[in-house]
Design a protein around this motif. Structure first.
Motif, PDB file in Angstrom:
ATOM      1  N   LYS A  46     -31.035 -85.491 -10.737  1.00 25.07           N
ATOM      2  CA  LYS A  46     -29.742 -84.852 -10.443  1.00 25.07           C
ATOM      3  C   LYS A  46     -29.744 -84.063  -9.133  1.00 25.07           C
ATOM      4  N   LEU A  47     -30.475 -84.566  -8.142  1.00 25.72           N
ATOM      5  CA  LEU A  47     -30.516 -83.892  -6.841  1.00 25.72           C
ATOM      6  C   LEU A  47     -29.200 -84.040  -6.079  1.00 25.72           C
ATOM      7  N   GLY A  48     -28.403 -85.062  -6.440  1.00 26.21           N
ATOM      8  CA  GLY A  48     -27.109 -85.243  -5.792  1.00 26.21           C
ATOM      9  C   GLY A  48     -26.174 -84.068  -6.019  1.00 26.21           C
ATOM     10  N   SER A  49     -26.346 -83.376  -7.138  1.00 19.12           N
ATOM     11  CA  SER A  49     -25.486 -82.228  -7.457  1.00 19.12           C
ATOM     12  C   SER A  49     -25.672 -81.079  -6.470  1.00 19.12           C
ATOM     13  N   LEU A  50     -26.817 -81.060  -5.797  1.00 22.35           N
ATOM     14  CA  LEU A  50     -27.091 -79.976  -4.842  1.00 22.35           C
ATOM     15  C   LEU A  50     -26.147 -80.010  -3.647  1.00 22.35           C
ATOM     16  N   MET A  51     -25.487 -81.150  -3.432  1.00 21.30           N
ATOM     17  CA  MET A  51     -24.583 -81.279  -2.285  1.00 21.30           C
ATOM     18  C   MET A  51     -23.425 -80.286  -2.341  1.00 21.30           C
ATOM     19  N   ARG A  52     -23.065 -79.838  -3.534  1.00 22.99           N
ATOM     20  CA  ARG A  52     -21.943 -78.900  -3.605  1.00 22.99           C
ATOM     21  C   ARG A  52     -22.283 -77.548  -2.995  1.00 22.99           C
ATOM     22  N   PHE A  53     -23.571 -77.311  -2.734  1.00 29.23           N
ATOM     23  CA  PHE A  53     -23.977 -76.049  -2.108  1.00 29.23           C
ATOM     24  C   PHE A  53     -23.974 -76.132  -0.581  1.00 29.23           C
ATOM     25  N   CYS A 113     -26.603 -91.553  -5.966  1.00 28.92           N
ATOM     26  CA  CYS A 113     -28.034 -91.573  -5.620  1.00 28.92           C
ATOM     27  C   CYS A 113     -28.731 -92.756  -6.289  1.00 28.92           C
ATOM     28  N   ARG A 114     -28.482 -92.912  -7.588  1.00 30.65           N
ATOM     29  CA  ARG A 114     -29.093 -94.031  -8.317  1.00 30.65           C
ATOM     30  C   ARG A 114     -28.589 -95.372  -7.772  1.00 30.65           C
ATOM     31  N   GLY A 115     -27.285 -95.421  -7.490  1.00 29.41           N
ATOM     32  CA  GLY A 115     -26.699 -96.649  -6.976  1.00 29.41           C
ATOM     33  C   GLY A 115     -27.294 -97.059  -5.637  1.00 29.41           C
ATOM     34  N   GLY A 153     -31.112 -91.559   3.916  1.00 27.48           N
ATOM     35  CA  GLY A 153     -30.112 -92.395   3.269  1.00 27.48           C
ATOM     36  C   GLY A 153     -29.253 -91.614   2.291  1.00 27.48           C
ATOM     37  N   LEU A 154     -29.884 -90.754   1.508  1.00 23.15           N
ATOM     38  CA  LEU A 154     -29.127 -89.963   0.533  1.00 23.15           C
ATOM     39  C   LEU A 154     -28.290 -88.887   1.211  1.00 23.15           C
ATOM     40  N   LEU A 155     -28.832 -88.245   2.242  1.00 23.15           N
ATOM     41  CA  LEU A 155     -28.067 -87.211   2.952  1.00 23.15           C
ATOM     42  C   LEU A 155     -26.813 -87.807   3.586  1.00 23.15           C
ATOM     43  N   GLU A 156     -26.979 -88.945   4.263  1.00 22.80           N
ATOM     44  CA  GLU A 156     -25.830 -89.575   4.913  1.00 22.80           C
ATOM     45  C   GLU A 156     -24.818 -90.056   3.875  1.00 22.80           C
ATOM     46  N   SER A 157     -25.323 -90.575   2.755  1.00 29.27           N
ATOM     47  CA  SER A 157     -24.436 -91.067   1.697  1.00 29.27           C
ATOM     48  C   SER A 157     -23.664 -89.922   1.046  1.00 29.27           C
ATOM     49  N   MET A 158     -24.350 -88.808   0.800  1.00 26.00           N
ATOM     50  CA  MET A 158     -23.681 -87.672   0.162  1.00 26.00           C
ATOM     51  C   MET A 158     -22.632 -87.054   1.091  1.00 26.00           C
ATOM     52  N   TYR A 165     -43.884-105.621   5.301  1.00 21.23           N
ATOM     53  CA  TYR A 165     -44.092-104.222   4.944  1.00 21.23           C
ATOM     54  C   TYR A 165     -42.769-103.446   4.966  1.00 21.23           C
ATOM     55  N   LEU A 166     -41.844-103.869   5.835  1.00 23.47           N
ATOM     56  CA  LEU A 166     -40.520-103.241   5.839  1.00 23.47           C
ATOM     57  C   LEU A 166     -39.799-103.506   4.520  1.00 23.47           C
ATOM     58  N   MET A 167     -39.902-104.732   4.022  1.00 22.37           N
ATOM     59  CA  MET A 167     -39.274-105.060   2.745  1.00 22.37           C
ATOM     60  C   MET A 167     -39.907-104.262   1.601  1.00 22.37           C
ATOM     61  N   ALA A 168     -41.241-104.105   1.648  1.00 26.81           N
ATOM     62  CA  ALA A 168     -41.931-103.306   0.623  1.00 26.81           C
ATOM     63  C   ALA A 168     -41.492-101.842   0.703  1.00 26.81           C
ATOM     64  N   ALA A 169     -41.351-101.326   1.927  1.00 30.12           N
ATOM     65  CA  ALA A 169     -40.899 -99.939   2.106  1.00 30.12           C
ATOM     66  C   ALA A 169     -39.472 -99.771   1.603  1.00 30.12           C
ATOM     67  N   THR A 170     -38.650-100.805   1.767  1.00 28.88           N
ATOM     68  CA  THR A 170     -37.273-100.761   1.282  1.00 28.88           C
ATOM     69  C   THR A 170     -37.242-100.657  -0.242  1.00 28.88           C
ATOM     70  N   LEU A 171     -38.123-101.410  -0.906  1.00 28.76           N
ATOM     71  CA  LEU A 171     -38.206-101.340  -2.370  1.00 28.76           C
ATOM     72  C   LEU A 171     -38.620 -99.937  -2.828  1.00 28.76           C
ATOM     73  N   LEU A 172     -39.621 -99.366  -2.167  1.00 22.63           N
ATOM     74  CA  LEU A 172     -40.086 -98.028  -2.536  1.00 22.63           C
ATOM     75  C   LEU A 172     -39.005 -96.978  -2.246  1.00 22.63           C
ATOM     76  N   THR A 173     -38.267 -97.173  -1.162  1.00 25.98           N
ATOM     77  CA  THR A 173     -37.145 -96.281  -0.842  1.00 25.98           C
ATOM     78  C   THR A 173     -36.150 -96.259  -1.997  1.00 25.98           C
ATOM     79  N   GLY A 174     -35.845 -97.426  -2.526  1.00 28.44           N
ATOM     80  CA  GLY A 174     -34.920 -97.525  -3.649  1.00 28.44           C
ATOM     81  C   GLY A 174     -35.430 -96.806  -4.885  1.00 28.44           C
ATOM     82  N   VAL A 175     -36.714 -96.942  -5.159  1.00 30.73           N
ATOM     83  CA  VAL A 175     -37.310 -96.270  -6.325  1.00 30.73           C
ATOM     84  C   VAL A 175     -37.204 -94.752  -6.183  1.00 30.73           C
ATOM     85  N   ILE A 176     -37.494 -94.247  -4.980  1.00 30.06           N
ATOM     86  CA  ILE A 176     -37.425 -92.795  -4.734  1.00 30.06           C
ATOM     87  C   ILE A 176     -35.989 -92.293  -4.914  1.00 30.06           C
ATOM     88  N   GLN A 177     -35.014 -93.066  -4.443  1.00 28.73           N
ATOM     89  CA  GLN A 177     -33.613 -92.662  -4.565  1.00 28.73           C
ATOM     90  C   GLN A 177     -33.149 -92.671  -6.019  1.00 28.73           C
TER      91      GLN A 177
END
Length: 339
Positions: free
Chosen positions: A107-114, A258-260, A233-238, A88-100
């Motif tokens: 284009k939610l990554g662009s919001l980081m400039r604010f 984000c896509r990557g 994951g996205l917050l820490e990455s940004m 189930y962790l592996m399945a959650a990891t796949l879904l995490t990737g889809v959401i990201q």
């Protein structure tokens, strides 16, 4: 297109290769530690770090930034693993990737400039303190040899750059790890090593589709974990991308990042790994060691797996004191002292 590829991959070959090796060495104990936090086998974190680093090198939006299994993500997985298991962790990891990937497409990554500079500074300082605090278990209830080796490691890291000729050629964290390993082996010093962290895998990861029912019930189990995993994951990455931007005086493509991250997490989930994201500590190590391009991230992932599968006999002898010295250097270099 060709000019961009040349600039991102081959403009700093020697620096990227050496920095990638340093990062790979520092990734191993962290990946094992994060696996233990999440409640899974050490190879899950190691496979994740390999897959994520290699994939993000090609599809990420921030050259020179290191992504792998992380502590923040591991903490979010504990309950899922305990209640439902690895599949189930592996399945959650796949879904995490889809959401990201969807976040990048929107284009939610662009919001980081604010995000204000004070927030980034607070994030950086908190991470620097956490990195330092994470080293304390390796420095408590130990023999004097550990303190001596850690001090010697810090001395090498900060003084080696001043050595004529060699100081500019080789990254000092790599010299620190190699030198202390040789000393520990030659004098048979009884200190904690990488081998004491857990058993290393002896094979490359293989394709594994999660063995879970493809129904609404499964979705309802993994969705409450995948959403926070994707967001954290996205917050820490940004945030990490912002720090690397400042360190290198360059810009990153946050929506592509984000896509990557999403693609990398899907790759990790399909090869037996857990979700991960960008790592501020390893990214700072990479930059401080001379890494600037995508080749450094790719080298870190590939060399990580080569060491685990081929050079494991050497790898298990690396004293943890050497890696603690490297991480303390990262903590000091990360903290915004003028704040």
């Amino acid at each position: 297109m060709l000019n961009t590829m040349k600039a991102e991959w081959f403009s700093n070959i020697k620096g990227d290769l050496l920095a990638g090796i340093v990062v790979a060495l520092a990734l191993i104990p962290e990946a094992i530690a994060f696996s233990i936090i999440a409640g899974v086998d050490p190879k899950v974190g190691l496979y994740a770090s390999f897959c994520i680093a290699v994939i993000i090198a090609f599809v990420g939006g921030r050259p020179g930034m290191i992504s792998a299994a992380t502590g923040a993500m591991a903490l979010l997985m504990v309950t899922l693993v305990k209640e439902h298991g690895l599949e189930y962790l592996m399945a959650a990891t796949l879904l995490t990737g889809v959401i990201q990937i969807l976040a990048g497409w929107l284009k939610l990554g662009s919001l980081m400039r604010f995000v204000s500079r004070s927030v980034v500074t607070g994030f950086v300082n908190a991470l620097a303190i956490l990195i330092f605090m994470a080293q304390l278990p390796e420095l408590t209830n130990v023999t004097w040899h550990v303190y001596a080796m850690t001090a010697a490691g810090l001395g090498i890291i900060y003084l080696f750059p001043y050595v004529p000729m060699l100081g500019k050629l080789l990254p000092s964290p790599l010299i620190c790890i190699v030198a202390l390993t040789i000393v520990a082996v030659l004098f048979n010093i009884d200190v904690r090593t990488v081998g004491d962290m857990g058993e290393l895998p002896d094979t490359l990861p293989i394709f594994l589709w999660p063995d879970v029912p493809l129904n609404l019930e499964t979705l309802m189990i993994i969705l409450p974990y995948s959403i926070p995993l994707a967001v954290v994951g996205l917050l820490e990455s940004m945030m990490t991308a912002t720090i690397v931007d400042d360190l290198t005086d360059t810009e990153s493509d946050r929506n592509r990042e984000c896509r990557g991250q999403g693609i990398a997490n899907i790759g990790s989930g399909l090869f037996g790994g857990m979700a991960g994201c960008a790592m501020i500590g390893q990214s700072v190590i990479n930059v401080k060691s001379g890494g600037r391009g995508r080749l450094s991230t790719f080298t870190a992932g590939v060399f990580l797996m080569v060491m685990i599968v081929v050079l494991d006999d050497i790898l298990v002898q690396i004293p943890m004191a050497a890696l603690v010295a490297v991480m303390i250097m990262v903590s000091i270099g990360t903290f915004s002292w003028e704040s």
